[in-house]
Design a protein around this motif. Structure first.
Motif, mmCIF file in Angstrom:
data_model
loop_
_atom_site.group_PDB
_atom_site.id
_atom_site.type_symbol
_atom_site.label_atom_id
_atom_site.label_comp_id
_atom_site.label_asym_id
_atom_site.label_seq_id
_atom_site.Cartn_x
_atom_site.Cartn_y
_atom_site.Cartn_z
ATOM 1 N N PHE A 44 5.914 2.337 3.220
ATOM 2 C CA PHE A 44 6.153 2.243 1.726
ATOM 3 C C PHE A 44 7.234 3.161 1.046
ATOM 4 N N ASP A 101 0.913 -1.046 0.048
ATOM 5 C CA ASP A 101 -0.013 0.023 -0.148
ATOM 6 C C ASP A 101 0.889 1.260 0.008
ATOM 7 N N ARG A 103 1.255 2.865 -7.794
ATOM 8 C CA ARG A 103 0.085 2.373 -6.808
ATOM 9 C C ARG A 103 0.026 1.073 -6.440
ATOM 10 N N ARG A 104 -0.650 0.568 -5.856
ATOM 11 C CA ARG A 104 -1.021 -0.551 -5.372
ATOM 12 C C ARG A 104 -1.740 -1.254 -6.292
#
Length: 160
Positions: free
Chosen positions: A66, A60, A117-118
């Motif tokens: 992250f 995420d 992005r995830r």
């Protein structure tokens, strides 16, 4: 000249030619071994960097961890990959270097895409295919150069 001198000269010439041949053969074996080792290492490092990228792609991006994952990947994750790539450039044949370069580009693209992005699993399954195909091409180029017959199956089944 007497026959003893001729025999001694012939023996010395034989020894010199034998040593020259041994040195040349040893040099050829060393180059072949360096080339093969660099190819193997690059393939092994693909698996490592691919896992780093996969972890980023499914993480995420809105979490605090992250950013740390991305920073770690940029500072540590690619060191061994880059080193293995350089070894292929130093020791590899032109077709294998071309395949390794194409693989490096696909891995880099995948890395940058994984940071945006995830990715749900099904999206990850799609965005990884170009890198996996490039890996298959690298393996095929190496096997061709080493005069190994192509396997009847793909390394990654989704690259067909």
């Amino acid at each position: 000249m007497n026959s003893a001198i001729l025999a001694a000269i012939a023996a010395l010439v034989g020894i010199a030619v034998g040593r020259l041949w041994d040195a040349r053969s040893e040099s050829t074996r060393w180059r072949r071994d360096q080339k093969t080792a660099s190819y193997q290492r690059y393939a092994e490092e693909f698996q490592s960097i691919y896992e780093v990228i996969r972890a980023l792609a499914i993480a995420d991006p809105d979490t605090d961890t992250f950013a740390g994952m991305v920073a770690d990947a940029r500072t540590n994750g690619f060191k061994a990959w880059d080193s293995a790539f350089i070894a292929v450039w130093l020791h590899g044949s032109a077709p294998v270097v071309s395949a390794a370069t194409a693989l490096d580009r696909r891995v880099t693209e995948l890395f940058y895409e994984a940071q945006h992005r995830r990715f749900p699993v099904e999206d990850w399954e799609q965005i990884r295919i170009p890198a996996r195909r490039a890996f298959e091409s690298f393996i095929a180029a190496v096997r061709h150069e080493l005069a190994l017959s192509p396997p009847q199956i793909q390394f990654f089944p989704d690259t067909q």
